[in-house]
Write a protein that holds these residues in place. Structure first.
Motif, PDB file in Angstrom:
ATOM      1  N   PRO A   6      -4.751  -8.021  -6.704  1.00 22.38           N
ATOM      2  CA  PRO A   6      -5.003  -8.831  -7.905  1.00 22.38           C
ATOM      3  C   PRO A   6      -3.746  -8.975  -8.745  1.00 22.38           C
ATOM      4  CG  PRO A   6      -6.726  -7.193  -7.578  1.00 22.38           C
ATOM      5  CD  PRO A   6      -5.650  -6.870  -6.593  1.00 22.38           C
ATOM      6  N   GLY A   7      -3.735  -9.974  -9.621  1.00 19.12           N
ATOM      7  CA  GLY A   7      -2.532 -10.330 -10.374  1.00 19.12           C
ATOM      8  C   GLY A   7      -1.918  -9.191 -11.159  1.00 19.12           C
ATOM      9  N   GLY A   8      -2.725  -8.333 -11.768  1.00 16.99           N
ATOM     10  CA  GLY A   8      -2.186  -7.243 -12.575  1.00 16.99           C
ATOM     11  C   GLY A   8      -1.890  -5.989 -11.787  1.00 16.99           C
ATOM     12  N   MET A   9      -1.967  -6.070 -10.461  1.00 19.87           N
ATOM     13  CA  MET A   9      -1.801  -4.874  -9.627  1.00 19.87           C
ATOM     14  C   MET A   9      -0.715  -5.050  -8.569  1.00 19.87           C
ATOM     15  SD  MET A   9      -5.734  -3.704  -8.934  1.00 19.87           S
ATOM     16  CE  MET A   9      -6.914  -3.451 -10.256  1.00 19.87           C
ATOM     17  N   LYS A  10       0.269  -5.906  -8.821  1.00 21.39           N
ATOM     18  CA  LYS A  10       1.260  -6.182  -7.787  1.00 21.39           C
ATOM     19  C   LYS A  10       2.114  -4.953  -7.461  1.00 21.39           C
ATOM     20  CE  LYS A  10       0.049 -10.455  -7.221  1.00 21.39           C
ATOM     21  NZ  LYS A  10      -0.726 -10.848  -6.030  1.00 21.39           N
ATOM     22  N   SER A  11       2.550  -4.213  -8.487  1.00 24.91           N
ATOM     23  CA  SER A  11       3.314  -2.992  -8.211  1.00 24.91           C
ATOM     24  C   SER A  11       2.437  -1.968  -7.495  1.00 24.91           C
ATOM     25  CB  SER A  11       3.860  -2.390  -9.511  1.00 24.91           C
ATOM     26  OG  SER A  11       4.876  -3.193 -10.048  1.00 24.91           O
ATOM     27  N   LEU A  12       1.173  -1.857  -7.920  1.00 23.61           N
ATOM     28  CA  LEU A  12       0.250  -0.946  -7.242  1.00 23.61           C
ATOM     29  C   LEU A  12       0.042  -1.383  -5.803  1.00 23.61           C
ATOM     30  CD1 LEU A  12      -1.748   1.418  -7.319  1.00 23.61           C
ATOM     31  CD2 LEU A  12      -3.503  -0.194  -8.074  1.00 23.61           C
ATOM     32  N   GLY A  13      -0.091  -2.708  -5.584  1.00 24.20           N
ATOM     33  CA  GLY A  13      -0.270  -3.201  -4.225  1.00 24.20           C
ATOM     34  C   GLY A  13       0.912  -2.865  -3.342  1.00 24.20           C
ATOM     35  N   THR A  14       2.130  -3.044  -3.873  1.00 20.23           N
ATOM     36  CA  THR A  14       3.320  -2.686  -3.099  1.00 20.23           C
ATOM     37  C   THR A  14       3.354  -1.191  -2.835  1.00 20.23           C
ATOM     38  OG1 THR A  14       4.487  -4.502  -4.197  1.00 20.23           O
ATOM     39  CG2 THR A  14       5.825  -2.899  -3.017  1.00 20.23           C
ATOM     40  N   SER A  15       2.933  -0.396  -3.823  1.00 21.47           N
ATOM     41  CA  SER A  15       2.934   1.055  -3.628  1.00 21.47           C
ATOM     42  C   SER A  15       1.910   1.478  -2.588  1.00 21.47           C
ATOM     43  CB  SER A  15       2.680   1.780  -4.954  1.00 21.47           C
ATOM     44  OG  SER A  15       1.347   1.611  -5.379  1.00 21.47           O
ATOM     45  N   LEU A  16       0.842   0.675  -2.399  1.00 23.78           N
ATOM     46  CA  LEU A  16      -0.123   0.989  -1.344  1.00 23.78           C
ATOM     47  C   LEU A  16       0.527   0.899   0.032  1.00 23.78           C
ATOM     48  CD1 LEU A  16      -3.369  -0.826  -2.554  1.00 23.78           C
ATOM     49  CD2 LEU A  16      -2.959   1.638  -2.446  1.00 23.78           C
ATOM     50  N   ALA A  17       1.442  -0.079   0.196  1.00 26.20           N
ATOM     51  CA  ALA A  17       2.184  -0.168   1.456  1.00 26.20           C
ATOM     52  C   ALA A  17       3.022   1.077   1.659  1.00 26.20           C
ATOM     53  CB  ALA A  17       3.061  -1.421   1.455  1.00 26.20           C
ATOM     54  N   HIS A  18       3.678   1.531   0.594  1.00 20.38           N
ATOM     55  CA  HIS A  18       4.485   2.743   0.706  1.00 20.38           C
ATOM     56  C   HIS A  18       3.605   3.979   0.881  1.00 20.38           C
ATOM     57  CE1 HIS A  18       7.472   0.070  -1.418  1.00 20.38           C
ATOM     58  NE2 HIS A  18       8.160   0.497  -0.380  1.00 20.38           N
ATOM     59  N   LEU A  19       2.402   3.951   0.291  1.00 24.78           N
ATOM     60  CA  LEU A  19       1.480   5.071   0.482  1.00 24.78           C
ATOM     61  C   LEU A  19       1.055   5.173   1.944  1.00 24.78           C
ATOM     62  CD1 LEU A  19      -0.130   7.347  -0.834  1.00 24.78           C
ATOM     63  CD2 LEU A  19      -1.968   5.702  -1.250  1.00 24.78           C
ATOM     64  N   ALA A  20       0.916   4.031   2.622  1.00 19.93           N
ATOM     65  CA  ALA A  20       0.610   4.055   4.056  1.00 19.93           C
ATOM     66  C   ALA A  20       1.754   4.706   4.829  1.00 19.93           C
ATOM     67  CB  ALA A  20       0.355   2.632   4.567  1.00 19.93           C
ATOM     68  N   LEU A  76     -11.668  -4.184  -7.840  1.00 14.21           N
ATOM     69  CA  LEU A  76     -11.933  -2.981  -7.048  1.00 14.21           C
ATOM     70  C   LEU A  76     -12.374  -3.359  -5.640  1.00 14.21           C
ATOM     71  CD1 LEU A  76     -12.363   0.028  -6.608  1.00 14.21           C
ATOM     72  CD2 LEU A  76     -14.619  -0.193  -7.686  1.00 14.21           C
ATOM     73  N   LYS A  77     -13.227  -4.380  -5.520  1.00 14.98           N
ATOM     74  CA  LYS A  77     -13.688  -4.812  -4.202  1.00 14.98           C
ATOM     75  C   LYS A  77     -12.534  -5.296  -3.332  1.00 14.98           C
ATOM     76  CE  LYS A  77     -18.391  -6.253  -5.538  1.00 14.98           C
ATOM     77  NZ  LYS A  77     -19.339  -7.390  -5.526  1.00 14.98           N
ATOM     78  N   ILE A  78     -11.568  -5.981  -3.948  1.00 14.27           N
ATOM     79  CA  ILE A  78     -10.395  -6.443  -3.193  1.00 14.27           C
ATOM     80  C   ILE A  78      -9.662  -5.260  -2.577  1.00 14.27           C
ATOM     81  CG2 ILE A  78      -8.094  -7.475  -3.458  1.00 14.27           C
ATOM     82  CD1 ILE A  78      -9.359  -9.391  -5.515  1.00 14.27           C
ATOM     83  N   LEU A  79      -9.472  -4.213  -3.384  1.00 12.47           N
ATOM     84  CA  LEU A  79      -8.791  -3.019  -2.867  1.00 12.47           C
ATOM     85  C   LEU A  79      -9.605  -2.355  -1.762  1.00 12.47           C
ATOM     86  CD1 LEU A  79      -7.422  -1.412  -6.163  1.00 12.47           C
ATOM     87  CD2 LEU A  79      -6.218  -2.879  -4.547  1.00 12.47           C
ATOM     88  N   LEU A  80     -10.918  -2.300  -1.927  1.00 14.68           N
ATOM     89  CA  LEU A  80     -11.774  -1.690  -0.904  1.00 14.68           C
ATOM     90  C   LEU A  80     -11.729  -2.498   0.397  1.00 14.68           C
ATOM     91  CD1 LEU A  80     -14.905  -0.674  -3.019  1.00 14.68           C
ATOM     92  CD2 LEU A  80     -13.139   0.841  -2.081  1.00 14.68           C
ATOM     93  N   ARG A  81     -11.673  -3.831   0.271  1.00 13.12           N
ATOM     94  CA  ARG A  81     -11.596  -4.660   1.490  1.00 13.12           C
ATOM     95  C   ARG A  81     -10.273  -4.465   2.209  1.00 13.12           C
ATOM     96  NH1 ARG A  81     -14.904  -8.392  -1.502  1.00 13.12           N
ATOM     97  NH2 ARG A  81     -13.101  -9.380  -2.502  1.00 13.12           N
ATOM     98  N   MET A  82      -9.224  -4.126   1.469  1.00 13.25           N
ATOM     99  CA  MET A  82      -7.921  -3.903   2.099  1.00 13.25           C
ATOM    100  C   MET A  82      -7.813  -2.529   2.763  1.00 13.25           C
ATOM    101  SD  MET A  82      -4.994  -5.657  -0.289  1.00 13.25           S
ATOM    102  CE  MET A  82      -5.313  -4.691  -1.762  1.00 13.25           C
ATOM    103  N   PHE A  83      -8.731  -1.624   2.428  1.00 10.43           N
ATOM    104  CA  PHE A  83      -8.593  -0.244   2.902  1.00 10.43           C
ATOM    105  C   PHE A  83      -8.563  -0.115   4.429  1.00 10.43           C
ATOM    106  CE2 PHE A  83     -10.376   3.828   4.262  1.00 10.43           C
ATOM    107  CZ  PHE A  83      -9.447   4.690   3.709  1.00 10.43           C
ATOM    108  N   PRO A  84      -9.464  -0.797   5.201  1.00  9.59           N
ATOM    109  CA  PRO A  84      -9.382  -0.649   6.661  1.00  9.59           C
ATOM    110  C   PRO A  84      -8.030  -1.094   7.225  1.00  9.59           C
ATOM    111  CG  PRO A  84     -11.482  -1.617   6.038  1.00  9.59           C
ATOM    112  CD  PRO A  84     -10.629  -1.626   4.812  1.00  9.59           C
ATOM    113  N   VAL A  85      -7.457  -2.162   6.652  1.00  5.59           N
ATOM    114  CA  VAL A  85      -6.124  -2.590   7.092  1.00  5.59           C
ATOM    115  C   VAL A  85      -5.103  -1.505   6.751  1.00  5.59           C
ATOM    116  CG1 VAL A  85      -4.321  -4.338   6.805  1.00  5.59           C
ATOM    117  CG2 VAL A  85      -6.728  -5.024   6.824  1.00  5.59           C
TER     118      VAL A  85
END
Length: 544
Positions: free
Chosen positions: A461-475, A310-319
């Motif tokens: 994180p390792g189990g969130m790669k699709s979610l991570g990619t979707s965050l780019a699309h969410l932006a 969760l902290k990793i995702l929060l740290r990515m939020f400003p970017v």
């Protein structure tokens, strides 16, 4: 032994090279189909459905936002139930149905009387097709790039470097499809007919599905690890429920699995966002009982690794937030740039150029820029900076944001000059003056759009790669929605009391340049925000 070694190397080559190439090849077809609708949609809405400039620009931005919002759903299904492969197959099929509906809606007016063009039935069919396409995009966008990246072995140094190039060439494939749509499809739609212009991308969507399915036996598939959103929700709920507990001085006292498996890699504890560490506190009443932690609800007690995800995702939020305004700027290429081109002289020598075709300079800038970036700039930066990637991910994003400021400032100057010439009776300004704005915006995307896909995939994180990619699309989605909101706010604020506003149907009566200057100013503030937050960013520290 030699034959066995050669077979092993051939298998490795197939996984690391041919499989990503299949993904890129299918992406060309998918991109051509998507861009074949996107590039000229504002023209279709204004000329066929007779929408106003502001309404058409807002509707295009809202639709684009929906196309990039639905990947959250696709990523969730891919990570929890269907896997990336089946998610792509199912959602491409949904998109194909939407393409067919849009094609049929464009053909029906040919069989009906002329009043059908503006009827509510026609409008409903158009938007039904568009939003089925948006739903279909939800499974393709987060999963195709993630599935391609899965074909690389992160433990192999050579494949790890190639993975960075994969995101560049994946974006190159998207841009190649965009180039063909900006030229061939836009010409077909304007000169042959909208029905044929929509039928071609429909056929290409089906072709892309066939190409993708053809490689199903040789893809690498990642094991499903459950919903990452569930784990994130558990941390938040557990931290709130444990809010009255005191954090231990020694972080090693927090709950963690003793022997994390490969699917659940241990993540080192960090001190940032310490409130969420309370989710990993074992309640005093059970801390002395053997095996108590294993019997507690995951909504009451989480591991340090869960908290750190969760902290990793929060740290990515400003970017992530900085990318939103960037994609609001890139949305102009599909809306206000084209409307500006409609008010200009579109004759180039003996040719008459459709305004949407000026996007070819945007696409060529990307297609030429990516090989230059990958083959020249990256090796040069490696020698100068010492980073394996060349430019770091954050530096790359910063360069793209700076270029987007330059693109908006230039197009604002062009519009001011166009307005001055029109009001002085000097005639329409040549449309080729738009070319540099498209080209600079394309250069910005070389750095930022493919860079943000790599950033969120790599840092998640390792189990969130699709979610991570979707965050780019969410932006991208948030940027399109933001652009729609800004357009609506500008229309409301400037068109009151009978005033034409900044963006009227006749742009010569308005001030589109003021809107462009507004976007420029917002982009400058956004760049400064990014520089500040990127300097404080600490990356993913997962230790496999």
């Amino acid at each position: 032994m030699l034959l066995q070694s050669l077979l092993a190397q051939a298998h490795k080559f197939n996984l690391a090279v041919l499989n990503p190439e299949r993904a890129s090849g299918a992406e060309i077809s998918e991109s051509l189909a998507f861009s074949g609708i996107q590039k000229n949609l504002v023209t279709y809405l204004t000329s066929v459905l007779h929408e106003s400039n502001v309404d058409a620009a807002r509707n295009v931005s809202t639709w684009l936002g929906s196309c990039f919002f639905t990947p959250l759903v696709g990523a969730f299904l891919a990570d929890t139930s269907w896997g990336r492969y089946w998610t792509v197959v199912i959602f491409i099929s949904i998109k194909a149905v939407g393409m067919i509906a849009l094609t049929v809606s464009a053909c029906l007016p040919l069989l009906m009387d002329s009043s059908f063009n503006s009827s509510s039935i026609h409008r409903a069919m158009v938007y039904l097709g568009l939003y089925l396409i948006a739903v279909g995009s939800g499974g393709i966008k987060p999963c195709s790039s993630a599935l391609g990246a899965d074909q690389f072995d992160g433990a192999d140094p050579a494949e790890r470097v190639n993975k960075g190039s994969f995101f560049n060439w994946f974006f190159f494939s998207i841009s190649l499809g965009s180039l063909l749509s900006s030229t061939v499809l836009v010409w077909v739609q304007g000169n042959v007919g909208w029905g044929v212009g929509f039928a071609i991308p429909t056929a290409l969507t089906v072709f892309g599905l066939v190409v993708f399915v053809a490689g199903r036996r040789v893809y690498r598939y990642k094991k499903l690890e459950g919903s990452p959103l569930t784990g994130i929700s558990q941390v938040v709920v557990a931290a709130v429920r444990n809010h009255n507990l005191t954090l231990p001085e020694d972080s090693s006292a927090l709950h963690e699995l003793p022997s994390p498996t490969e699917a659940n890699c241990k993540t080192a504890h960090t001190c940032q966002f310490r409130f969420f560490d309370k989710a990993a506190i074992l309640a005093p009443s059970s801390s002395g009982e053997k095996g108590a932690a294993s019997t507690m609800s995951p909504w009451r007690l989480c591991t340090v690794s869960q908290v750190e995800e969760l902290k990793i995702l929060l740290r990515m939020f400003p970017v992530w937030a900085s990318m939103v305004l960037f994609f609001a700027v890139t949305s102009q290429a599909s809306s206000t740039f084209i409307e500006q081109g409609m008010a200009m002289d579109n004759r180039v020598g003996p040719f008459t150029v459709p305004p949407a075709s000026l996007a070819i300079f945007h696409t060529i800038s990307i297609i030429v820029g990516i090989p230059i970036y990958d083959a020249a700039l990256v090796p040069l930066a490696r020698r100068v900076i010492g980073d394996d990637r060349g430019l770091s991910q954050l530096r790359r994003l910063g360069v793209g944001l700076a270029l987007s400021v330059a693109a908006m400032a230039y197009v604002a100057l062009v519009e001011a000059r166009r307005l001055a010439a029109a009001r002085a009776g000097a005639g329409a300004m040549a449309i080729v003056w738009q070319a540099p704005s498209y080209a600079v915006l394309g250069a910005a995307e070389v750095f930022t759009t493919s860079g943000v896909l790599e950033f969120f995939y790599d840092q998640s994180p390792g189990g969130m790669k699709s979610l991570g990619t979707s965050l780019a699309h969410l932006a991208m989605a948030a940027g399109s929605y933001l652009n729609s909101g800004v357009l609506g706010g500008v229309a409301w604020a400037t068109a009151r009391g009978g005033a034409p506003g900044w963006i009227p149907d006749d742009l010569n009566e308005g001030h589109l340049d003021y809107f462009f200057w507004l976007m420029t100013a917002l982009s400058v503030v956004n760049l400064l925000h990014f520089v500040h937050c990127s300097g404080r960013y600490r990356g993913n520290n997962t230790a496999s």
